[in-house]
Design a protein around this motif. Structure first.
Motif, PDB file in Angstrom:
ATOM      1  N   ASP A   1       0.811  -1.215   0.000  1.00 43.39           N
ATOM      2  CA  ASP A   1       0.000   0.000   0.000  1.00 43.39           C
ATOM      3  C   ASP A   1       0.847   1.269   0.000  1.00 43.39           C
ATOM      4  OD1 ASP A   1      -2.209  -1.601   0.086  1.00 43.39           O
ATOM      5  OD2 ASP A   1      -2.518  -1.424   2.247  1.00 43.39           O
TER       6      ASP A   1
ATOM      7  N   ARG B   1      -3.494   2.056  -4.364  1.00 43.45           N
ATOM      8  CA  ARG B   1      -4.198   0.959  -3.680  1.00 43.45           C
ATOM      9  C   ARG B   1      -4.444   1.293  -2.212  1.00 43.45           C
ATOM     10  NH1 ARG B   1      -2.729  -3.554  -0.722  1.00 43.45           N
ATOM     11  NH2 ARG B   1      -4.024  -5.418  -1.021  1.00 43.45           N
ATOM     12  N   GLY B   2      -3.415   1.827  -1.536  1.00 44.16           N
ATOM     13  CA  GLY B   2      -3.577   2.192  -0.144  1.00 44.16           C
ATOM     14  C   GLY B   2      -4.559   3.321   0.049  1.00 44.16           C
TER      15      GLY B   2
END
Length: 672
Positions: free
Chosen positions: A476, A487-488
């Motif tokens: 992340d 994504r994080g």
């Protein structure tokens, strides 16, 4: 079945002879008597609530008239039955007298009268272990040659012994008044008379006439564990105390085994290792062995043949040995043993199971041979176990070091049992229970090994979870700046979106390609790292800063925390920051606000929010860069008011942010 014979006065005066060369002159062991008494009383107090209650429930109150009175009625010389007498006070000097066995083969024409009349033909020197299977007369003589049956205290009225494997038998008691009482000792009668500890206890009536000779007849005795073990004449108090102590010992073993079994059954649901199943089956076999050895089979099923209990003992012991070796091999691991050690262990287990199955169905005439084969296979099993353990110890196997007490206990039990096996006087109680002690050590050692394996697996699991947590965190994170990646950021948006409207700021570095071309990518990376620190310091805990890719960053937080004033502060912070080599950097910011719902709808909401902020960023780039464009102003048609550029004046990095109307510069409302 009950018979009585009267003999002349000359036979009444007959006393037993001393055995040749003083072989019967062994003294009763007194060494350690005080310690046994102390331990016995301590165990009696500890186990009184459980073992005493169990004993009382099984045996009930001691009757005033001995149970034998119904079967062995005492008569006078004229044949008239004698009335029962009041119990006499029990002696205080002696509570038990042990017997030795003098043996003689039963020959055609033998009669109990002749055998009771004389010791001629009896062998008091040959050990019972040296005798073959067959039919025997047994004369019971006190170990101390100074003791005679007719001079013993009247309180010693309980004849106790552990029976062997036989087809039929009988016991004859000659009294000083010339009467002989006898009782059939067939296998079903032995089951009825069995008490805790697998001891047969027969109460003699010593109040009218003292016994002066005891004779036992055994038909087709197998002599696998002795013809008659531990024969003794005891008082009621000593008999009851010994039975309570036996109950306490077996209850202690059963409690330990059940606790370990429940513990490993609970672990079985989580670990599901093959050796755990083997361990649980082994403990069950140990419980069956202890239950059979204690006489539990005869106590629960008194009408069953006592030989069934003997066969059950062989089954349980063979299963314990085979399962114990299987656990040992499985716990070491599939790659710890080489091929020939695996083959040896498998061959021993299979052979042991086959011999155990044979002992279940073997006919009585062949039982002694089968038992001899069984003992040799068990000895081979113990040697194989020891060999594997020593080889693993030499190799430095950690599991073998933990399991070493198990095979050492079994090896020691086998050696002790072989030394005292079928001894003439019978083994001591500790030797009788040597296998229970060894099995308890094996069960405890295996449980300790399983606990260590559980601990190791828990540590491995925790380590794996930490590694997974670190891996997820790294997955992340952006490796260059240490910020969240796309994504994080999406994960954080999903958590924060449930708490209200969010505001998204997309920050893009102006003319970043020129920085890379003029100064190199190393300098460009350093600019990105510095920019990440600037954004993080200004945003703080009010939102999340992420690098979306390249020179594009994002700031997400609650709409109330990330005010439009923050966007202008970010512009000023970046402009005033001293980058590497004095490079001047500016950024363009697109800002949008919206709510994020849960589930699949949230993905659509995020996509819409990101698209609006990206359009606002494009407008900022198109209209000269170094400015903020609010998507809400664009939606309202106030494009000029929605643009906030650096010409409005910057703020020092630590300065407070102005209100939104001040930033907008024309008194327009702040973005909602």
């Amino acid at each position: 079945m009950i018979r009585e014979r009267t003999y002349p006065q000359s036979l009444r005066r007959h006393g037993h002879r001393r055995c040749r060369d003083g072989a019967a002159a062994a003294r009763s062991p007194q060494r350690g008597a005080w310690l046994r008494t102390l331990l016995g009383r301590w165990l009696l107090l500890v186990m009184l609530a459980t073992a005493g209650a169990a004993h009382a429930a099984q045996s009930g109150p001691t009757p005033a008239t001995p149970p034998w009175d119904d079967r062995l009625t005492i008569h006078d010389a004229a044949g008239n039955p004698l009335p029962p007498l009041a119990p006499q006070p029990l002696p205080t000097a002696a509570e038990a007298v042990r017997f030795i066995l003098c043996t003689a083969l039963i020959r055609p024409g033998d009669s109990p009268e002749a055998r009771l009349a004389s010791l001629k033909g009896f062998d008091c020197q040959t050990s019972v272990a040296e005798l073959h299977a067959g039919s025997y007369w047994l004369r019971l003589l006190p170990q101390d040659p100074h003791h005679k049956l007719d001079t013993l205290p009247a309180g010693l009225s309980v004849l106790s012994f552990v029976p062997g494997w036989q087809q039929n038998g009988a016991i004859y008691v000659h009294h000083t008044d010339g009467t002989i009482n006898w009782m059939a000792l067939d296998n079903r009668t032995l089951s009825h008379e069995t008490h805790v500890g697998a001891k047969v206890q027969l109460r003699l009536n010593t109040r009218s006439a003292r016994p002066d000779a005891i004779l036992v007849r055994l038909d087709q005795a197998v002599n696998n564990n002795g013809l008659l073990r531990n024969p003794s004449l005891r008082s009621e108090v000593a008999s009851n105390r010994d039975e309570i102590l036996e109950t306490a010992c077996y209850a202690l073993f059963a409690g330990l085994s059940l606790a370990l079994l429940m513990f490993n059954l609970a672990l079985l649901g989580s670990m599901r290792e093959k050796f755990q199943v083997t361990y649980c089956l082994m403990v069950v076999a140990m419980l069956i062995y202890a239950w059979s050895l204690s006489g539990g089979w005869s106590l629960w099923f008194p009408d069953r043949d006592i030989t069934e209990r003997f066969r059950l003992i062989y089954i349980a012991r063979g299963l314990v040995a085979a399962l114990g070796l299987s656990f040992f091999v499985d716990f070491l691991g599939p790659y710890a043993l080489n091929r020939w050690l695996h083959a040896l262990a498998k061959a021993v287990r299979v052979t042991l199971l086959i011999v155990t199955a044979v002992m279940v169905v073997i006919p009585l005439p062949f039982a002694q041979v089968g038992e001899l084969v069984f003992r040799h296979i068990v000895a081979l099993h113990q040697m194989s176990w020891t060999l594997i353990g020593i080889i693993m110890l030499v190799r430095g196997n950690r599991a073998a070091q933990i399991l070493a007490p198990s095979w050492m206990a079994l090896l020691g039990a086998g050696l002790i049992n072989a030394a005292y096996f079928r001894s003439a006087d019978g083994p001591s109680p500790w030797v009788t229970h040597i296998w229970l002690i060894a099995f308890a050590i094996v069960a405890a050692t295996y449980a300790f090994a399983i606990a260590l394996r559980v601990k190791a697996l828990a540590e491995e699991r925790d380590h794996a979870r930490n590694e997974e947590r670190i891996a997820r965190r790294l997955a992340d994170m952006d490796p260059l700046t240490g910020l969240l990646n796309r994504r994080g950021l999406l994960a954080q948006v999903g958590d924060d979106g449930q708490q209200g409207a969010l505001r998204l700021l997309i920050v893009d570095v102006d003319h970043f390609k020129t920085i890379n071309d003029n100064h190199g990518h190393d300098i460009g990376d350093d600019v990105l790292r510095n920019l990440a620190r600037v954004l993080t310091r200004r945003v703080g805990r009010r939102g999340h800063v992420a690098r979306l890719g390249g020179e594009e960053f994002a700031v997400v937080g609650k709409a109330g925390d990330l005010s439009p004033a923050l966007a202008l502060a970010l512009l000023a912070d970046v402009r005033q920051h001293r980058f590497t080599r004095g490079i001047k950097v500016t950024v363009s910011i697109g800002m949008a606000e919206g709510a994020i719902r849960s589930g699949l709808q949230g993905e659509a909401d995020w996509a819409a929010l990101y698209r609006r902020a990206d359009i606002a960023l494009y407008e900022a780039k198109t209209n000269g860069r170094n400015r903020v464009v609010d998507a809400a102003m664009m939606d309202a048609g106030m494009m000029d008011a929605g643009m906030m550029d650096a010409k409005m004046g910057g703020l020092p990095l630590g300065a407070a942010e102005p209100s939104a109307p001040f930033m907008l510069g024309h008194g327009q409302r702040a973005a909602s």
